[in-house]
Write a protein that holds these residues in place. Structure first.
Motif, short mmCIF file in Angstrom:
data_model
loop_
_atom_site.label_atom_id
_atom_site.label_comp_id
_atom_site.label_asym_id
_atom_site.label_seq_id
_atom_site.Cartn_x
_atom_site.Cartn_y
_atom_site.Cartn_z
N PRO A 1 10.89 15.26 19.96
CA PRO A 1 11.78 14.12 20.21
C PRO A 1 11.42 13.39 21.51
O PRO A 1 11.75 12.21 21.67
N LYS A 2 10.74 14.07 22.41
CA LYS A 2 10.33 13.43 23.68
C LYS A 2 9.37 12.27 23.45
O LYS A 2 9.20 11.43 24.33
N LEU A 3 8.75 12.25 22.27
CA LEU A 3 7.78 11.19 22.00
C LEU A 3 8.40 9.98 21.32
O LEU A 3 7.70 9.03 20.98
N LEU A 4 9.72 10.01 21.13
CA LEU A 4 10.37 8.85 20.50
C LEU A 4 11.43 8.29 21.45
O LEU A 4 12.26 9.02 21.97
N GLU A 5 11.34 6.99 21.69
CA GLU A 5 12.35 6.33 22.52
C GLU A 5 13.08 5.30 21.65
O GLU A 5 12.49 4.67 20.78
N LEU A 6 14.38 5.15 21.91
CA LEU A 6 15.19 4.23 21.11
C LEU A 6 15.59 3.04 21.96
O LEU A 6 16.21 3.20 23.02
N GLU A 7 15.21 1.84 21.52
CA GLU A 7 15.61 0.62 22.23
C GLU A 7 16.90 0.10 21.62
O GLU A 7 16.94 -0.27 20.44
N LEU A 8 17.92 0.07 22.43
CA LEU A 8 19.24 -0.40 21.97
C LEU A 8 19.46 -1.81 22.49
O LEU A 8 18.88 -2.22 23.48
#
Ligand code: C2E
Ligand code: MG
Ligand code: MG
Ligand code: MG
Length: 287
Positions: free
Chosen positions: A144-151
């Protein structure tokens, strides 16, 4: 006569409105078969750390080549997909495809690179979102550290209490979040302070105008200072010139993304440009 002109203008206005709603309907219809026809792809745009000039992440940006309508920009079709509710299924495809790409890059032996994806408001409201993301990560054995969520600011501010809960859930799962296009929405500073987001993405409109407009420069400077005080990091979007790059560096911005250092490109081009010899690019472009 004036009356006649007025009537013409009105007729033209009505025609334009009709043309617009026809286009919206065409797009909405074409979107219905876009997933099964495999018409979507993701392009990736590099993000660099300003302190060490290293590639730190890539933003995944959706591209649509419609069989019936040709290429359509996300700026046009995303709002339509949001209004029609189609964004949830499209967004799930984006999550699956970006995670598949991270896995593939890992298998090809490239250095682990974080990928940032954009989330729409409607996706964020789906209770199934967090489990869907973690299941997909697990299925591909991706951290999960390799996925970032742009809100968007709207996600964060519409219902700050439940947004905080969802964002905290993401963080417990190891997923980082950022607020996209920061400064263009209606963020209340008191809520911002409570939101557990990691990063603010300074909107490109401020970056574009800051060299010639003192007020825009003041806004960029204030956002960066505020983020620092709140323990968040910052990334400047839409950096197109060396002058802008120098300015955001001087202001203490942490990261940079923009045409100056790399356009959004298909995965194979991204590999060629940014994995094989990305240190050369820094040396050329960033001195
Ligand atoms: P965004 O998330 O703010 O993405 C940045 C946009 O700025 C992208 O436009 C990118 O191509 C463009 N850009 C990057 N660097 C520069 C630059 O130096 N100069 C200029 N003029 N533009 C630059 P794009 O790809 O057309 O996407 C537009 C918007 O569509 C995105 O804005 C995002 O809000 C939305 N979008 C794109 N992909 C997705 C997706 O998978 N899901 C959702 N929900 N929205 C998406
Ligand atoms: Mg974005
Ligand atoms: Mg943005
Ligand atoms: Mg945007």
């Amino acid at each position: 006569s004036a009356k006649h002109n007025g009537r013409n203008r009105y007729a033209r206005f009505t025609q334009e409105m009709q043309a617009h709603s026809t286009r919206v309907l065409l797009i909405e219809n074409a979107l219905r078969s876009a997933l099964e026809n495999d018409e979507f792809t993701l392009h990736y745009q590099p993000q660099f750390c300003l302190a060490n000039k290293k590639l730190v992440a890539a933003e995944a940006l959706l591209r649509w080549n419609s069989v019936s309508l040709g290429k359509i920009s996300p700026a046009e079709f995303i709002p339509i997909a949001e209004d029609s509710g189609q964004i949830v299924a499209i967004g799930e495809w984006v999550i699956k495809e970006s995670i598949r790409q991270i896995q593939q890059w890992k298998e090809l032996g490239y250095p682990a690179l974080k990928v940032a994806i954009n989330l729409s408001y409607a996706q964020f409201q789906e209770p199934n979102l967090a489990p869907f993301i973690t299941d997909t990560l697990q299925a591909h054995q991706v951290s999960p550290k390799l996925l970032e969520l742009e809100l968007t600011e709207r996600i964060a501010m519409d219902d700050p209490e439940s947004a905080t809960d969802v964002i905290n859930t993401f963080h417990k799962l190891g997923l980082e979040t950022s607020i996209d296009d920061f400064g263009t929405g209606y963020s209340s500073l008191s809520y911002l302070q409570k939101l557990p987001v990691y990063k603010l993405k300074v909107d490109q409109s401020f970056i574009r105008n800051m060299i010639n407009d003192k007020n825009n420069l003041a806004i960029v400077s204030a956002i960066i200072a505020l983020a620092k005080k709140l323990g968040m990091s910052t990334i400047a979007e839409g950096v197109e010139t060396l002058e802008q790059l120098e300015k955001i560096t001087a202001l203490g911005c942490d990261e940079v993304q923009g045409y100056l250092l790399g356009h959004p490109v298909p995965p194979d081009e991204f590999e060629q440009h940014h994995f094989s010899h990305f240190s050369d690019i820094h040396q050329r472009k960033m001195g």
